[in-house]
Scaffold this motif. Sequence first.
Motif, PDB file in Angstrom:
ATOM      1  N   ALA A  28       2.553   0.981 -20.700  1.00 15.56           N
ATOM      2  CA  ALA A  28       2.466   2.318 -20.216  1.00 15.56           C
ATOM      3  C   ALA A  28       3.863   2.156 -18.615  1.00 15.56           C
ATOM      4  O   ALA A  28       4.102   3.854 -18.104  1.00 15.56           O
ATOM      5  CB  ALA A  28       1.306   2.619 -18.909  1.00 15.56           C
ATOM      6  N   ASN A  29       4.246   1.455 -18.953  1.00 16.82           N
ATOM      7  CA  ASN A  29       5.618   1.164 -17.899  1.00 16.82           C
ATOM      8  C   ASN A  29       6.396   1.893 -18.410  1.00 16.82           C
ATOM      9  O   ASN A  29       7.555   2.206 -17.264  1.00 16.82           O
ATOM     10  CB  ASN A  29       5.757  -0.543 -17.324  1.00 16.82           C
ATOM     11  CG  ASN A  29       5.005  -0.910 -16.654  1.00 16.82           C
ATOM     12  OD1 ASN A  29       5.358  -1.235 -15.584  1.00 16.82           O
ATOM     13  ND2 ASN A  29       3.849  -1.703 -16.612  1.00 16.82           N
ATOM     14  N   GLU A  45       0.875  -1.039   0.198  1.00 17.31           N
ATOM     15  CA  GLU A  45       0.240   0.111   0.016  1.00 17.31           C
ATOM     16  C   GLU A  45       0.624   1.188   0.060  1.00 17.31           C
ATOM     17  O   GLU A  45       0.346   2.264  -0.433  1.00 17.31           O
ATOM     18  CB  GLU A  45      -0.723  -0.401   1.423  1.00 17.31           C
ATOM     19  CG  GLU A  45      -2.197  -0.794   0.805  1.00 17.31           C
ATOM     20  CD  GLU A  45      -3.084  -1.266   2.354  1.00 17.31           C
ATOM     21  OE1 GLU A  45      -3.061  -0.202   2.427  1.00 17.31           O
ATOM     22  OE2 GLU A  45      -3.147  -2.122   2.625  1.00 17.31           O
ATOM     23  N   LEU A  46       2.437   1.273  -0.127  1.00 19.69           N
ATOM     24  CA  LEU A  46       3.213   2.306   0.834  1.00 19.69           C
ATOM     25  C   LEU A  46       3.364   2.878  -1.000  1.00 19.69           C
ATOM     26  O   LEU A  46       4.121   3.908  -1.705  1.00 19.69           O
ATOM     27  CB  LEU A  46       4.174   1.591   1.634  1.00 19.69           C
ATOM     28  CG  LEU A  46       3.558   1.898   2.470  1.00 19.69           C
ATOM     29  CD1 LEU A  46       4.989   1.019   3.788  1.00 19.69           C
ATOM     30  CD2 LEU A  46       2.995   2.591   3.576  1.00 19.69           C
ATOM     31  N   MET A  47       3.528   1.640  -1.566  1.00 18.39           N
ATOM     32  CA  MET A  47       4.287   1.861  -3.918  1.00 18.39           C
ATOM     33  C   MET A  47       3.186   3.113  -4.604  1.00 18.39           C
ATOM     34  O   MET A  47       1.859   3.132  -3.566  1.00 18.39           O
ATOM     35  CB  MET A  47       3.795   0.915  -4.048  1.00 18.39           C
ATOM     36  CG  MET A  47       4.581   0.551  -5.752  1.00 18.39           C
ATOM     37  SD  MET A  47       4.170  -0.747  -6.230  1.00 18.39           S
ATOM     38  CE  MET A  47       2.978  -0.438  -7.438  1.00 18.39           C
ATOM     39  N   GLU A  48       4.414   3.609  -3.887  1.00 16.47           N
ATOM     40  CA  GLU A  48       3.413   5.245  -5.260  1.00 16.47           C
ATOM     41  C   GLU A  48       3.285   4.419  -6.397  1.00 16.47           C
ATOM     42  O   GLU A  48       4.053   3.725  -7.158  1.00 16.47           O
ATOM     43  CB  GLU A  48       5.140   6.393  -5.289  1.00 16.47           C
ATOM     44  CG  GLU A  48       3.640   7.445  -5.601  1.00 16.47           C
ATOM     45  CD  GLU A  48       5.443   8.373  -5.734  1.00 16.47           C
ATOM     46  OE1 GLU A  48       5.049   9.416  -6.431  1.00 16.47           O
ATOM     47  OE2 GLU A  48       6.415   8.431  -5.202  1.00 16.47           O
ATOM     48  N   LYS A  49       2.013   5.678  -6.670  1.00 16.42           N
ATOM     49  CA  LYS A  49       1.268   4.255  -8.044  1.00 16.42           C
ATOM     50  C   LYS A  49       2.123   5.294  -8.849  1.00 16.42           C
ATOM     51  O   LYS A  49       2.662   6.515  -9.612  1.00 16.42           O
ATOM     52  CB  LYS A  49      -0.206   5.116  -8.058  1.00 16.42           C
ATOM     53  CG  LYS A  49      -1.477   4.775  -7.350  1.00 16.42           C
ATOM     54  CD  LYS A  49      -1.696   3.182  -7.737  1.00 16.42           C
ATOM     55  CE  LYS A  49      -3.313   2.618  -6.105  1.00 16.42           C
ATOM     56  NZ  LYS A  49      -1.998   2.787  -5.054  1.00 16.42           N
ATOM     57  N   VAL A  50       2.385   4.104 -10.208  1.00 16.41           N
ATOM     58  CA  VAL A  50       2.912   4.567 -11.364  1.00 16.41           C
ATOM     59  C   VAL A  50       2.395   4.608 -12.791  1.00 16.41           C
ATOM     60  O   VAL A  50       2.188   5.469 -13.606  1.00 16.41           O
ATOM     61  CB  VAL A  50       3.980   3.277 -11.565  1.00 16.41           C
ATOM     62  CG1 VAL A  50       4.470   3.708 -13.199  1.00 16.41           C
ATOM     63  CG2 VAL A  50       5.172   3.001 -10.784  1.00 16.41           C
ATOM     64  N   LEU A  51       1.604   3.523 -12.888  1.00 11.34           N
ATOM     65  CA  LEU A  51       0.394   3.223 -13.906  1.00 11.34           C
ATOM     66  C   LEU A  51      -1.116   4.428 -13.469  1.00 11.34           C
ATOM     67  O   LEU A  51      -1.177   4.866 -14.743  1.00 11.34           O
ATOM     68  CB  LEU A  51      -0.093   2.201 -14.383  1.00 11.34           C
ATOM     69  CG  LEU A  51       1.165   0.610 -14.423  1.00 11.34           C
ATOM     70  CD1 LEU A  51       0.447  -0.446 -14.018  1.00 11.34           C
ATOM     71  CD2 LEU A  51       2.106   1.183 -15.860  1.00 11.34           C
ATOM     72  N   LEU A  52      -1.308   4.496 -12.546  1.00  7.75           N
ATOM     73  CA  LEU A  52      -2.745   5.040 -12.203  1.00  7.75           C
ATOM     74  C   LEU A  52      -2.371   6.369 -11.206  1.00  7.75           C
ATOM     75  O   LEU A  52      -3.359   6.812 -10.557  1.00  7.75           O
ATOM     76  CB  LEU A  52      -3.981   4.154 -10.930  1.00  7.75           C
ATOM     77  CG  LEU A  52      -4.302   2.587 -11.643  1.00  7.75           C
ATOM     78  CD1 LEU A  52      -4.864   2.220 -11.374  1.00  7.75           C
ATOM     79  CD2 LEU A  52      -4.635   2.983 -13.061  1.00  7.75           C
ATOM     80  N   LYS A  53      -1.114   6.878 -11.422  1.00  6.40           N
ATOM     81  CA  LYS A  53      -0.666   7.770 -11.256  1.00  6.40           C
ATOM     82  C   LYS A  53      -1.725   9.049 -11.344  1.00  6.40           C
ATOM     83  O   LYS A  53      -1.879   9.390 -12.438  1.00  6.40           O
ATOM     84  CB  LYS A  53       1.258   8.103 -11.465  1.00  6.40           C
ATOM     85  CG  LYS A  53       1.387   9.276 -10.927  1.00  6.40           C
ATOM     86  CD  LYS A  53       2.264  10.258 -11.331  1.00  6.40           C
ATOM     87  CE  LYS A  53       2.955  11.207 -10.808  1.00  6.40           C
ATOM     88  NZ  LYS A  53       4.831  11.522 -11.044  1.00  6.40           N
ATOM     89  N   ASN A  54      -1.872   9.957 -10.416  1.00  9.47           N
ATOM     90  CA  ASN A  54      -2.601  10.891 -10.523  1.00  9.47           C
ATOM     91  C   ASN A  54      -3.964  10.987 -11.721  1.00  9.47           C
ATOM     92  O   ASN A  54      -4.797  12.072 -11.646  1.00  9.47           O
ATOM     93  CB  ASN A  54      -2.166  12.476 -11.088  1.00  9.47           C
ATOM     94  CG  ASN A  54      -2.451  13.492 -11.065  1.00  9.47           C
ATOM     95  OD1 ASN A  54      -2.655  13.865 -10.264  1.00  9.47           O
ATOM     96  ND2 ASN A  54      -2.483  14.599 -12.111  1.00  9.47           N
TER      97      ASN A  54
END
Lengths: 429, 151
Positions: free
Chosen positions: A221-222, A8-17
């Motif tokens: 997207a990666n 849960e601590l991982m920052e979103k990469v694909l769904l960022k913002n």
Amino acid sequence: MKTVHATELMEKVLLKNIESPNSTHIEEYRRVGGYRAIEKALRMPPQQIIAEVKSSGLRGRGGAGFPTGMKWDFASRDPKFPKFLICNADEGEPGTFKDRPILERNPHLLIEGMVISAHALRSERGYIYLRGEYPYAKVVLEKAIEEAYEAGFLGERILGGDFGFHLSVHQGAGAYICGEETALIESIEGKRGQPRIKPPFPVNVGAWGMPTVVNNVETLANIPFIVEIGGEEYSRIGNPDCPGPKLFSVSCCVERPGVYELPMGTPLKEIIYDHAGGIKGGGRLKAVIPGGISTPVLTPEKIDCPMDFVSLPKYGSMLGSGAVMVFDERVCMVKVCWRAMRFFEHESCGKCTPCREGTGWLRNILERMETGNGWKGDLELLRDIASSMAGKTFCPLGDGAAGVVLAFIKDFSEEFEYHIENKRCMVTG
Amino acid sequence: MKIQEEIKGYLERYPDRRGALLPALYIAQRKAGWLSQEALEAVSEALDLPKATVRGVATFYAMYRQRPMGRHLIQLCTNVACMIFGAERLVDLLKERYGLEPGGTTDDGRFSLVIMECIGACDRAPAMLVDTDFHPGLTEEKIESILEGYE
């Protein structure tokens, strides 16, 4: 107190913002760091980008899990030009809706990923093959492409350099089979979407006979993230054998269905109970399809399984598209199996006889079971037909259909037998 | 713009004329909502492709309509997730309320119904498209009030 998981601590990469109301606008995408990777990538020689993607360990997110860097390398080494880059946005596998938030809420991430990939492949022409069932995504993508052209991220001489790339949306028309890459290529060429025999593979003989890379939306997207942090760093996320963030679309009998971005290898149990909130209404778990309707169903004792390409086969299934379909005790397995087969029958392209005829026969037998008209010996008949289909078709649609039936009747034979003997459903009566 | 001209606008996207066939069929279908013989011929003419080729491709894909459609096209998903959350009841309701059968059109030509295969909204099931509008989380009450908005 709620347990906090590392994931849960991982920052979103694909769904960022994507929660931002303006997430589809280029200014908003740039405000949160978008189109920075492209500047870095265009300063890198194509071979170096391919090397980074190879070292990242990224595997294709469409279902097959083929190493992306290796695919790019094959296409890149082929001396023929022009080369084509195609984004597979034909997300049609029932249970799958993971690419939808990227397509509808984060289109510039996909475009940036495609431009970087095109530079690595020295491709000047790309298409997004978008399923016809997503008309809203078409509007969003076309607007985003227009913005990217205006900002100089698409077109001739991108960012003032020598590299040019043109991109457009190619809208599919309701054929699941076009998610298969060779059928997709036929469809882009303006033909009926029927798969080709492989080899030759599209990386050498693809669209219009030219080297063609077909990558899934999530795969592409990666790419900006890999360029940003480097392949080595990326390879440390999740399972080292198939690293990276992964989108899981969770549906059916859970409290919080939706798309979850988690590290590859997150246990199925954690996805269902922690992220998706557990079984809807506190019911009892009966079965899970882990990777979209074509992947074999799992029984509850297998949900400790890590969700990645290497672990699921050990549990008798596949990661597929990461579409987790959760069934509780109120769902009839015969009915689910019948509905799945109705889908395969409808979507079989008709090219290979075992698939075209077999899916119809299987649906017919399942339908008579479901409606209380099953015959003694129908289970053996299902097994016999399904076994005769597997491995005898051009593309994996026939294998998938056969595998679905075989898995259902292996683990839930009691329910199927009950339908035949009692002429009614074990669950709903 | 005549459809031939609009189709020609797509040619630059593809290395050959045939590449533009799928978009051309969409353009030809837009006005009448289905592909009549005249519409297919217009595509054949615009792309200089044999009529048989054009029809052969058009008939492969579920979203190219071979028959006249109602003013509004309902595409309702009944795949697994939608089925679990009651899509079959909605199919029955459309039949009872509007006399609308899957694959059919209402007598007044207002609606056509097509059962679609996975709309990709399993987290908001059941769901449908009415023309190009997406409607998730359907219930019996909700579907009726949504359809009231389409004359």
